[in-house]
Motif scaffolding. Sequence first.
Motif, PDB file in Angstrom:
ATOM      1  N   VAL A  18       0.864  -1.175   0.000  1.00 26.10           N
ATOM      2  CA  VAL A  18       0.000   0.000   0.000  1.00 26.10           C
ATOM      3  C   VAL A  18       0.904   1.231   0.000  1.00 26.10           C
ATOM      4  CG1 VAL A  18      -1.918   1.168   1.152  1.00 26.10           C
ATOM      5  CG2 VAL A  18      -1.659  -1.316   1.379  1.00 26.10           C
ATOM      6  N   PRO A  19       1.231   1.776  -1.195  1.00 23.95           N
ATOM      7  CA  PRO A  19       2.160   2.909  -1.245  1.00 23.95           C
ATOM      8  C   PRO A  19       1.520   4.198  -0.783  1.00 23.95           C
ATOM      9  CG  PRO A  19       1.457   2.293  -3.460  1.00 23.95           C
ATOM     10  CD  PRO A  19       0.817   1.325  -2.520  1.00 23.95           C
ATOM     11  N   GLU A  20       2.313   5.011  -0.080  1.00 24.68           N
ATOM     12  CA  GLU A  20       1.853   6.355   0.275  1.00 24.68           C
ATOM     13  C   GLU A  20       1.977   7.279  -0.924  1.00 24.68           C
ATOM     14  OE1 GLU A  20       4.057   7.762   3.647  1.00 24.68           O
ATOM     15  OE2 GLU A  20       3.707   5.924   4.783  1.00 24.68           O
ATOM     16  N   THR A  21       2.857   6.908  -1.851  1.00 29.58           N
ATOM     17  CA  THR A  21       3.064   7.698  -3.056  1.00 29.58           C
ATOM     18  C   THR A  21       2.034   7.280  -4.110  1.00 29.58           C
ATOM     19  OG1 THR A  21       4.749   6.070  -3.619  1.00 29.58           O
ATOM     20  CG2 THR A  21       5.517   8.140  -2.685  1.00 29.58           C
ATOM     21  N   GLU A  22       2.131   7.869  -5.292  1.00 28.40           N
ATOM     22  CA  GLU A  22       1.159   7.619  -6.362  1.00 28.40           C
ATOM     23  C   GLU A  22       1.143   6.146  -6.789  1.00 28.40           C
ATOM     24  OE1 GLU A  22      -1.747   8.605  -9.129  1.00 28.40           O
ATOM     25  OE2 GLU A  22      -0.868   9.944  -7.650  1.00 28.40           O
ATOM     26  N   PHE A  23       2.303   5.505  -6.772  1.00 27.63           N
ATOM     27  CA  PHE A  23       2.419   4.079  -7.066  1.00 27.63           C
ATOM     28  C   PHE A  23       3.660   3.578  -6.346  1.00 27.63           C
ATOM     29  CE2 PHE A  23       4.556   6.434 -10.378  1.00 27.63           C
ATOM     30  CZ  PHE A  23       5.718   5.748 -10.621  1.00 27.63           C
ATOM     31  N   PHE A  24       3.964   2.280  -6.483  1.00 29.11           N
ATOM     32  CA  PHE A  24       5.098   1.691  -5.748  1.00 29.11           C
ATOM     33  C   PHE A  24       6.401   2.085  -6.440  1.00 29.11           C
ATOM     34  CE2 PHE A  24       7.309  -2.360  -4.124  1.00 29.11           C
ATOM     35  CZ  PHE A  24       7.480  -1.822  -2.857  1.00 29.11           C
ATOM     36  N   ASP A  25       6.807   3.357  -6.249  1.00 28.10           N
ATOM     37  CA  ASP A  25       7.981   3.906  -6.924  1.00 28.10           C
ATOM     38  C   ASP A  25       9.212   3.773  -6.035  1.00 28.10           C
ATOM     39  OD1 ASP A  25       7.528   5.798  -4.977  1.00 28.10           O
ATOM     40  OD2 ASP A  25       7.181   7.466  -6.354  1.00 28.10           O
ATOM     41  N   TYR A  26      10.289   4.437  -6.433  1.00 29.22           N
ATOM     42  CA  TYR A  26      11.542   4.349  -5.677  1.00 29.22           C
ATOM     43  C   TYR A  26      11.352   4.797  -4.226  1.00 29.22           C
ATOM     44  CZ  TYR A  26      16.375   5.051  -4.286  1.00 29.22           C
ATOM     45  OH  TYR A  26      17.559   4.985  -3.607  1.00 29.22           O
ATOM     46  N   GLU A  27      10.654   5.917  -4.042  1.00 26.67           N
ATOM     47  CA  GLU A  27      10.432   6.440  -2.685  1.00 26.67           C
ATOM     48  C   GLU A  27       9.691   5.407  -1.833  1.00 26.67           C
ATOM     49  OE1 GLU A  27      10.985   9.723  -1.273  1.00 26.67           O
ATOM     50  OE2 GLU A  27      12.431   9.851  -2.904  1.00 26.67           O
ATOM     51  N   ALA A  28       8.665   4.810  -2.425  1.00 28.66           N
ATOM     52  CA  ALA A  28       7.873   3.829  -1.688  1.00 28.66           C
ATOM     53  C   ALA A  28       8.705   2.594  -1.348  1.00 28.66           C
ATOM     54  CB  ALA A  28       6.645   3.430  -2.510  1.00 28.66           C
ATOM     55  N   LYS A  29       9.547   2.147  -2.298  1.00 28.86           N
ATOM     56  CA  LYS A  29      10.308   0.916  -2.105  1.00 28.86           C
ATOM     57  C   LYS A  29      11.419   1.070  -1.079  1.00 28.86           C
ATOM     58  CE  LYS A  29       9.736  -1.333  -6.609  1.00 28.86           C
ATOM     59  NZ  LYS A  29      10.352  -1.652  -7.890  1.00 28.86           N
ATOM     60  N   TYR A  30      12.155   2.176  -1.164  1.00 28.68           N
ATOM     61  CA  TYR A  30      13.421   2.246  -0.443  1.00 28.68           C
ATOM     62  C   TYR A  30      13.486   3.346   0.616  1.00 28.68           C
ATOM     63  CZ  TYR A  30      14.679  -0.929  -4.142  1.00 28.68           C
ATOM     64  OH  TYR A  30      14.705  -1.996  -5.001  1.00 28.68           O
ATOM     65  N   ARG A  31      12.455   4.170   0.704  1.00 30.88           N
ATOM     66  CA  ARG A  31      12.460   5.220   1.720  1.00 30.88           C
ATOM     67  C   ARG A  31      11.238   5.117   2.627  1.00 30.88           C
ATOM     68  NH1 ARG A  31      15.129   9.822  -2.164  1.00 30.88           N
ATOM     69  NH2 ARG A  31      17.178   8.863  -2.186  1.00 30.88           N
ATOM     70  N   ASN A  32      10.772   3.860   2.754  1.00 31.94           N
ATOM     71  CA  ASN A  32       9.690   3.541   3.694  1.00 31.94           C
ATOM     72  C   ASN A  32       8.439   4.374   3.467  1.00 31.94           C
ATOM     73  OD1 ASN A  32      11.320   1.613   5.030  1.00 31.94           O
ATOM     74  ND2 ASN A  32      12.327   3.243   6.166  1.00 31.94           N
ATOM     75  N   LYS A  33       8.147   4.644   2.185  1.00 36.77           N
ATOM     76  CA  LYS A  33       6.928   5.384   1.852  1.00 36.77           C
ATOM     77  C   LYS A  33       5.838   4.411   1.396  1.00 36.77           C
ATOM     78  CE  LYS A  33       8.542   9.621   2.500  1.00 36.77           C
ATOM     79  NZ  LYS A  33       8.767  10.534   1.402  1.00 36.77           N
TER      80      LYS A  33
END
Length: 330
Positions: free
Chosen positions: A225-240
């Motif tokens: 469940v990404p906090e960002t628009e989709f499962f992007d770099y921020e979501a994958k590696y910066r606990n977003k």
Amino acid sequence: MNTKLNIAIMAGGNSSEANISMRSATQIAGWLDPEQFNAYKILVKGTTWTLEHPQKGQIPVNKNDFTVDIDGQKLSFHCALIAIHGTPGENGLLQAYFEMLQIPYTTGGVMNSSVTFNKYYCKELVRETGVNLAKGLLLRRGQKVDAQAILDTLGLPIFVKPNESGSSYGVSKVKQASDLMPAIEKAFAEDKTIILEEFIPGREFTCGVFKYQNGEMIMPVTEIVPETEFFDYEAKYRNKSKEITPAPIPESLTSAIQKFTSKIYDRLQCHGVVRVDYIVNNDNIYFLEINTVPGMSEASIIPQQVKAMGGNMRQFFTLVIYDALNRSRE
């Protein structure tokens, strides 16, 4: 076996994902059983390969036979544990090198790695399993782009991503027509071919799998469940992102995702640890992509799934290494 095995943990690489690979390698080195293995990190950057020695710093690797000279003593390796995301560790180049030297390695082979790294051709092979696939187009750098034809074919939103890359670098979700060409240019900055796909609304899931000589581990399904628009770099590696293992879904859906994961693994002739990503829309399961060198940092999903199965990463990587050695002997 009384002698400890020398394990080369291959890290770094030539893609934007090098820093992720370094984190995975450090984590893996800490997990390897020191009673059975001597862990050595090998940093790969272009034609510069170095062993990271705790006392002596960077020592060059002799690529003719994959050895390292330490104070006049030749160090050779029993197995290469590939932790490079992107090129050359995930696209078949490193696998071909180790094949020629007859050194066991922990991933799928040359064909498996090169095909799975190419998102477009991978989807064509996966089609036979019966999993749903989003409509997509392949573009090559220098090709004339007809933006209106793309919009007519795929509609909006559109995902634009490098065809041979990972970790969501260069990926865009295009919601309006004016953003399409900038997204295409961004993806071409990462790769010479790019893939455009229709947007499938739904929940995102991922499932790990590892098949070995005497068994298999089809792992619990994780919901992302990404906090960002989709499962992007921020979501994958910066606990977003929020990752829920096991996923809060009916057993029938879990079973269906696990069955597709197993079929895809076999269809693509995978070896080692693999993770397959999906979108589920009204119980329709859509294949997103496959990761043949999934992340193994502290934030990664495979360690979460192993833990949910009641396993531990030390035993898990012992199994991974011996699987590579057994395959090599065969």
